[in-house]
Scaffold this motif. Structure first.
Motif, PDB file in Angstrom:
ATOM      1  N   THR A  40       8.983  29.734  53.397  1.00  0.00           N
ATOM      2  CA  THR A  40       8.624  29.063  52.147  1.00  0.00           C
ATOM      3  C   THR A  40       9.890  28.554  51.472  1.00  0.00           C
ATOM      4  O   THR A  40      10.898  29.248  51.433  1.00  0.00           O
ATOM      5  N   ILE A  41       9.787  27.337  50.951  1.00  0.00           N
ATOM      6  CA  ILE A  41      10.852  26.765  50.125  1.00  0.00           C
ATOM      7  C   ILE A  41      10.240  26.462  48.769  1.00  0.00           C
ATOM      8  O   ILE A  41       9.272  25.713  48.668  1.00  0.00           O
ATOM      9  N   THR A  42      10.805  27.058  47.722  1.00  0.00           N
ATOM     10  CA  THR A  42      10.331  26.821  46.364  1.00  0.00           C
ATOM     11  C   THR A  42      11.400  26.041  45.621  1.00  0.00           C
ATOM     12  O   THR A  42      12.555  26.467  45.543  1.00  0.00           O
ATOM     13  N   ARG A  43      10.999  24.907  45.107  1.00  0.00           N
ATOM     14  CA  ARG A  43      11.923  24.048  44.370  1.00  0.00           C
ATOM     15  C   ARG A  43      11.689  24.211  42.877  1.00  0.00           C
ATOM     16  O   ARG A  43      10.694  24.779  42.455  1.00  0.00           O
ATOM     17  N   ALA A  48       6.271  24.046  46.161  1.00  0.00           N
ATOM     18  CA  ALA A  48       6.629  24.844  47.334  1.00  0.00           C
ATOM     19  C   ALA A  48       6.141  24.177  48.616  1.00  0.00           C
ATOM     20  O   ALA A  48       5.093  23.537  48.638  1.00  0.00           O
ATOM     21  N   ASP A  49       6.933  24.319  49.658  1.00  0.00           N
ATOM     22  CA  ASP A  49       6.560  23.916  51.006  1.00  0.00           C
ATOM     23  C   ASP A  49       6.538  25.191  51.835  1.00  0.00           C
ATOM     24  O   ASP A  49       7.346  26.095  51.618  1.00  0.00           O
ATOM     25  N   SER A  93      20.045  21.549  41.628  1.00  0.00           N
ATOM     26  CA  SER A  93      18.587  21.479  41.730  1.00  0.00           C
ATOM     27  C   SER A  93      18.168  22.621  42.655  1.00  0.00           C
ATOM     28  O   SER A  93      17.909  22.416  43.841  1.00  0.00           O
ATOM     29  N   PRO A  94      18.154  23.857  42.130  1.00  0.00           N
ATOM     30  CA  PRO A  94      18.017  25.043  42.978  1.00  0.00           C
ATOM     31  C   PRO A  94      16.736  25.078  43.806  1.00  0.00           C
ATOM     32  O   PRO A  94      15.676  24.634  43.366  1.00  0.00           O
ATOM     33  N   VAL A  95      16.908  25.600  45.022  1.00  0.00           N
ATOM     34  CA  VAL A  95      15.784  25.833  45.920  1.00  0.00           C
ATOM     35  C   VAL A  95      15.912  27.266  46.438  1.00  0.00           C
ATOM     36  O   VAL A  95      17.010  27.752  46.704  1.00  0.00           O
ATOM     37  N   THR A  96      14.779  27.925  46.549  1.00  0.00           N
ATOM     38  CA  THR A  96      14.765  29.294  47.062  1.00  0.00           C
ATOM     39  C   THR A  96      14.027  29.300  48.390  1.00  0.00           C
ATOM     40  O   THR A  96      12.908  28.811  48.490  1.00  0.00           O
ATOM     41  N   ALA A  97      14.668  29.851  49.386  1.00  0.00           N
ATOM     42  CA  ALA A  97      14.103  29.948  50.721  1.00  0.00           C
ATOM     43  C   ALA A  97      13.734  31.400  51.004  1.00  0.00           C
ATOM     44  O   ALA A  97      14.523  32.307  50.745  1.00  0.00           O
TER      45      ALA A  97
END
Length: 132
Positions: A40-43, A48-49, A93-97
């Motif tokens: 999961t990638i949350t922007r 989320a993708d 532009s933080p993304v959490t993986a």
């Protein structure tokens, strides 16, 4: 105790000490590269993708073959995937993986926040390349 009983007991102790006797039924080892990870990638903005990456055979991910190959080379440790040398803009532009699942029988529970999507791709290769 007879000689045979004592010899059998001694052999059992020696085998157990050597780790050759299993405490329970033997379990087959997972084949190398066997894995199933929910990625999961949350922007920012809660968009989320996600994808379910399966290896052997690679599927469920836009770049499954590449992601599985990179994970196999890193022994399932996402932190060990070689970083790519790219220039990433300094835009915050933080993304959490996150990755959760199993790789070669081991539990994977990975979570990192990156400055932006470019840094995420540079540090994790094809593993989190969820966009086509």
């Amino acid at each position: 105790m007879t000689y045979f009983t004592r010899a059998t007991a001694a052999a059992g102790v020696l085998l157990a000490a050597a780790g050759l006797l299993a405490a329970g039924p033997a379990q087959a080892a997972a084949p190398p590269g066997a894995g199933r990870l929910h990625l999961t990638i949350t922007r920012s903005g809660d968009r989320a993708d996600s994808a379910l990456l399966r290896c052997l055979p690679p599927r469920g991910h836009p770049y499954a073959a590449e992601a599985c190959a990179e994970l196999a080379a890193a022994r399932g440790d996402i932190d060990r995937v070689p970083a790519r040398k790219v220039f990433c803009p300094r835009i915050y532009s933080p993304v959490t993986a996150t990755a959760r699942g199993r790789w070669n029988g081991r539990i994977v529970d990975f979570r990192r926040t990156y400055t932006n999507s470019c840094e995420l791709r540079a540090r994790t290769g094809a593993v989190f390349a969820l966009d086509d």
